[in-house]
Motif scaffolding. Structure first.
Motif, mmCIF file in Angstrom:
data_model
loop_
_atom_site.group_PDB
_atom_site.id
_atom_site.type_symbol
_atom_site.label_atom_id
_atom_site.label_comp_id
_atom_site.label_asym_id
_atom_site.label_seq_id
_atom_site.Cartn_x
_atom_site.Cartn_y
_atom_site.Cartn_z
ATOM 1 N N ASN A 79 0.857 -1.191 0.000
ATOM 2 C CA ASN A 79 0.000 0.000 0.000
ATOM 3 C C ASN A 79 0.889 1.236 0.000
ATOM 4 N N GLN A 80 0.617 2.151 -0.934
ATOM 5 C CA GLN A 80 1.404 3.369 -1.102
ATOM 6 C C GLN A 80 2.898 3.064 -1.190
ATOM 7 N N GLY A 81 3.209 2.013 -1.940
ATOM 8 C CA GLY A 81 4.593 1.689 -2.226
ATOM 9 C C GLY A 81 5.339 0.932 -1.156
ATOM 10 N N GLU A 82 4.659 0.561 -0.072
ATOM 11 C CA GLU A 82 5.319 -0.161 1.011
ATOM 12 C C GLU A 82 4.569 -1.450 1.313
ATOM 13 N N ILE A 83 5.307 -2.479 1.715
ATOM 14 C CA ILE A 83 4.675 -3.723 2.154
ATOM 15 C C ILE A 83 4.039 -3.478 3.514
ATOM 16 N N VAL A 84 2.718 -3.601 3.588
ATOM 17 C CA VAL A 84 2.013 -3.374 4.840
ATOM 18 C C VAL A 84 1.604 -4.671 5.513
ATOM 19 N N HIS A 85 1.633 -5.760 4.770
ATOM 20 C CA HIS A 85 1.358 -7.051 5.394
ATOM 21 C C HIS A 85 1.855 -8.176 4.511
ATOM 22 N N SER A 86 2.433 -9.183 5.123
ATOM 23 C CA SER A 86 2.765 -10.431 4.439
ATOM 24 C C SER A 86 2.496 -11.559 5.414
ATOM 25 N N ASN A 87 2.050 -12.674 4.875
ATOM 26 C CA ASN A 87 1.752 -13.816 5.730
ATOM 27 C C ASN A 87 1.820 -15.091 4.895
ATOM 28 N N ASN A 88 2.006 -16.201 5.566
ATOM 29 C CA ASN A 88 2.169 -17.484 4.898
ATOM 30 C C ASN A 88 1.424 -18.555 5.671
ATOM 31 N N PHE A 89 0.882 -19.508 4.926
ATOM 32 C CA PHE A 89 0.098 -20.571 5.527
ATOM 33 C C PHE A 89 0.491 -21.912 4.909
ATOM 34 N N GLY A 90 0.459 -22.943 5.722
ATOM 35 C CA GLY A 90 0.605 -24.283 5.194
ATOM 36 C C GLY A 90 2.033 -24.653 4.842
ATOM 37 N N PHE A 91 2.149 -25.598 3.905
ATOM 38 C CA PHE A 91 3.412 -26.272 3.658
ATOM 39 C C PHE A 91 3.845 -26.195 2.195
ATOM 40 N N SER A 92 5.137 -26.048 1.994
ATOM 41 C CA SER A 92 5.699 -26.149 0.648
ATOM 42 C C SER A 92 6.054 -27.590 0.316
ATOM 43 N N ASN A 93 6.186 -28.404 1.330
ATOM 44 C CA ASN A 93 6.476 -29.828 1.170
ATOM 45 C C ASN A 93 5.736 -30.573 2.272
ATOM 46 N N LEU A 94 4.646 -31.238 1.891
ATOM 47 C CA LEU A 94 3.816 -31.921 2.883
ATOM 48 C C LEU A 94 4.537 -33.103 3.519
ATOM 49 N N ALA A 95 5.282 -33.856 2.705
ATOM 50 C CA ALA A 95 5.930 -35.067 3.214
ATOM 51 C C ALA A 95 6.946 -34.751 4.305
ATOM 52 N N GLU A 96 7.620 -33.596 4.163
ATOM 53 C CA GLU A 96 8.662 -33.231 5.123
ATOM 54 C C GLU A 96 8.233 -32.103 6.055
ATOM 55 N N ASN A 97 6.945 -31.712 5.979
ATOM 56 C CA ASN A 97 6.404 -30.671 6.862
ATOM 57 C C ASN A 97 7.220 -29.375 6.808
ATOM 58 N N ILE A 98 7.625 -28.982 5.603
ATOM 59 C CA ILE A 98 8.361 -27.725 5.424
ATOM 60 C C ILE A 98 7.353 -26.596 5.239
ATOM 61 N N LEU A 99 7.419 -25.592 6.086
ATOM 62 C CA LEU A 99 6.463 -24.494 6.065
ATOM 63 C C LEU A 99 6.744 -23.512 4.934
ATOM 64 N N VAL A 100 5.688 -22.895 4.425
ATOM 65 C CA VAL A 100 5.820 -21.818 3.439
ATOM 66 C C VAL A 100 6.327 -20.563 4.141
ATOM 67 N N THR A 101 7.250 -19.866 3.493
ATOM 68 C CA THR A 101 7.705 -18.554 3.958
ATOM 69 C C THR A 101 7.591 -17.565 2.806
ATOM 70 N N SER A 102 7.869 -16.312 3.081
ATOM 71 C CA SER A 102 7.829 -15.294 2.023
ATOM 72 C C SER A 102 8.980 -15.441 1.035
ATOM 73 N N ASP A 103 9.928 -16.337 1.336
ATOM 74 C CA ASP A 103 11.028 -16.624 0.421
ATOM 75 C C ASP A 103 10.901 -18.003 -0.210
ATOM 76 N N THR A 104 9.754 -18.647 -0.049
ATOM 77 C CA THR A 104 9.498 -19.910 -0.742
ATOM 78 C C THR A 104 9.306 -19.627 -2.231
ATOM 79 N N ILE A 105 9.953 -20.414 -3.071
ATOM 80 C CA ILE A 105 9.866 -20.228 -4.521
ATOM 81 C C ILE A 105 8.671 -21.004 -5.059
ATOM 82 N N PHE A 106 7.790 -20.293 -5.748
ATOM 83 C CA PHE A 106 6.611 -20.877 -6.383
ATOM 84 C C PHE A 106 6.728 -20.756 -7.896
ATOM 85 N N HIS A 107 6.102 -21.679 -8.594
ATOM 86 C CA HIS A 107 5.908 -21.530 -10.040
ATOM 87 C C HIS A 107 4.817 -20.477 -10.232
ATOM 88 N N ILE A 108 5.080 -19.436 -11.032
ATOM 89 C CA ILE A 108 4.087 -18.362 -11.170
ATOM 90 C C ILE A 108 3.362 -18.395 -12.511
#
Length: 531
Positions: free
Chosen positions: A64-93
């Motif tokens: 908002n107005q050029g600044e990050i006002v909120h970021s959040n992450n939910f769930g897992f990037s790897n279910l088998a190994e219970n690796i949590l999603v972070t804001s630095d998790t790489i996704f296919h876009i």
């Protein structure tokens, strides 16, 4: 006030306009997003919660107005190994790649290496479209705006198990074979092959080598796995699209990124928009050294998307414009994502997920955040809508199953299966459908690859079906389609050797289907087959 202090600040829209009377826009101030994130997990699945959409993990970010006002992450990037999603998790876009492609085209334009009015053939002489109008007059702008009128052949270029059916160097040959179903510049018709062609243009004019895919074993450790959702919303790990073969997805949808990195890109775009447009009151605080030249060109409307329309909804290269925000969604096996920009307010919402879900959960989450960001007086119950849409997706597939079953007629047995066997080629020889007899049954293999093998079952007369249950499609990494004819292969024109033609209605815009000719017959051309 710092970004962290902004995170829990309440606001109301500031109802003043800046700029000329012809272009009114509002400035929004920070919002309290806490209650939004209490709802967000309900829109996707986590192992400990009721499953709705079938998405293991989500990363969201609000600017908002050029600044990050909120970021959040939910769930897992790897279910088998219970690796949590972070804001630095790489996704296919996926298709969110397209805005980067047009940024590259813009760089070439600024450098004087092309214009929007350059014909495709001016740059790529080998682009000899079967449509004479497109062949002679089709331009770079026509590719950017999805406005040549060609059908999209998504079922041809994306196969099972994350495999791409064409190599990058075959993109032009595929483009040349596309059929017109609408006149040029008359209608928006989304087509990934157009951006594959833009990738070819970038490669030629920039002198850069193509880099289309990255092999799985070389991906960074923080890369999310990709999933499809079973009918009960259970996520199932599938290959990353394009990871198992070099293909033509490139400029259409091959990029991978994180919410943190995407925020830098979108902030730079909006900062440049503010500085380079006529909003001088707001541009005065913008620093020099902007990253993008003439950024307003990136958002120039090229084709109206919906007609009739009460409000503007058009397509700029890599962005869908509407009267308030600019958006782009993406959907591919293992991915649904969402971005919405409000450039005048330097505001954006980004949602990245790691599953082809039972519904467009990324869009639901994105709209939920936009409603709060704009302090909309009308609020939707997106958790309820997500649940209903997921159920509807499964219901539609049940209806499709019933339609196919109703059209089946096994009263007359098929001919000797050997009559149907053979290799059938189409698209000027760049796509092959192999039909083999395996254990007294027929088997279909796209591009002749064993990895693309699917069983064929007799349906009626000389028609066979490769229809699968919903969950079997998910296991094969396929996009479920809801058209009965899509799953039928019709064999025609029999001679002493067998059938000479296989007809497949792979695209709903071509109701008569596509003919594939038996290899070796005079009608078939076989150069360039990608095996």
């Amino acid at each position: 006030m710092t970004s962290s202090e902004l995170k829990n600040t309440d606001f109301s829209p500031v109802d003043y306009a800046i700029g000329s009377p012809q272009f009114i826009y509002f400035v929004w101030c920070p919002v309290n997003l806490t209650d939004v994130f209490a709802t967000t997990p309900l829109l996707f699945s986590r192992p400990t919660e009721a499953q709705v959409s079938g998405i293991p993990g989500v990363s969201v970010l609000v600017i908002n107005q050029g600044e990050i006002v909120h970021s959040n992450n939910f769930g897992f990037s790897n279910l088998a190994e219970n690796i949590l999603v972070t804001s630095d998790t790489i996704f296919h876009i996926a298709s969110m790649t397209k805005s980067f492609t047009i940024a590259c085209i813009n760089r070439l334009r600024v450098e004087g290496k092309l214009t929007l009015d350059n014909t495709i053939q001016d740059i790529l002489p080998e682009a000899q479209s079967r449509d004479p109008v497109v062949a002679q007059f089709g331009t770079v702008a026509d590719l950017l705006g999805h406005r040549t009128g060609f059908y999209k052949v998504d079922s041809i270029w994306l196969g099972a198990e994350g495999e791409l059916m064409f190599k990058q160097e075959q993109a032009t040959a595929v483009f040349n074979q596309l059929r017109s179903v609408q006149s040029v510049r008359s209608k928006f018709m989304y087509n990934n092959i157009y951006f594959a062609m833009l990738g070819e243009i970038i490669a030629k004019l920039s002198g850069m080598t193509r880099s289309i895919t990255t092999k799985v074993n070389s991906l960074p450790d923080n890369t999310s796995l990709t999933y499809n959702a079973f009918s009960d919303a259970t996520p199932f790990n599938v290959p990353l699209p394009g990871s198992s073969a070099s293909g033509a997805l490139g400029a259409s949808g091959s990029l991978m990124s994180t919410s943190n990195d995407l925020s830098k890109y979108y902030k730079a775009l909006m900062k440049c928009w503010t500085a380079q447009t006529n909003h001088k009151e707001r541009a005065s605080h913008i620093a020099e050294n902007l990253l993008f030249d003439d950024v307003s060109w990136l958002f120039t409307p090229l084709q109206i998307m919906d007609l009739p329309t009460a409000r503007e909804k058009s397509y700029a290269g890599g962005w869908a414009r509407s009267q308030l925000p600019g958006t782009h969604q993406s959907s591919l096996v293992g991915d649904t994502s969402f971005v919405m920009l409000l450039p005048e307010a330097e505001s954006a919402v980004v949602v990245l997920t790691n599953s082809m879900a039972l519904n467009d959960a990324a869009d639901w989450i994105g709209q939920l955040l936009v409603e709060k960001l704009l302090d909309s007086p009308i609020r939707n119950d997106y958790a309820r809508l997500a649940s209903l849409s997921a159920k509807r997706a499964i219901k539609k597939y049940e209806e499709l199953t019933n339609k196919l079953e109703a059209g089946k007629d096994l009263s007359n047995p098929p001919k000797d299966l050997a009559k149907y066997a053979g290799s059938y080629v189409g698209f000027g020889g760049v796509f092959l459908i192999d039909i083999a007899v395996v254990k007294d049954s027929l088997e279909l293999r796209w591009q002749g690859r064993k990895s693309q093998a699917l069983p064929l079952h007799h349906y009626r007369e000389d028609v066979f079906s490769w229809f699968l249950t919903f969950d079997d499609q998910i296991k094969h990494g396929l996009f479920p389609a809801y058209r009965p004819q899509y799953y039928l292969m019709s064999f025609k024109s029999e001679d002493e050797k067998g059938f000479k033609i296989l007809n497949w209605v792979h695209d709903g815009d071509v109701v008569e289907g596509e003919n594939f000719y038996r290899l070796g017959d005079s009608q078939s051309r076989v150069s360039g087959i990608s095996l």
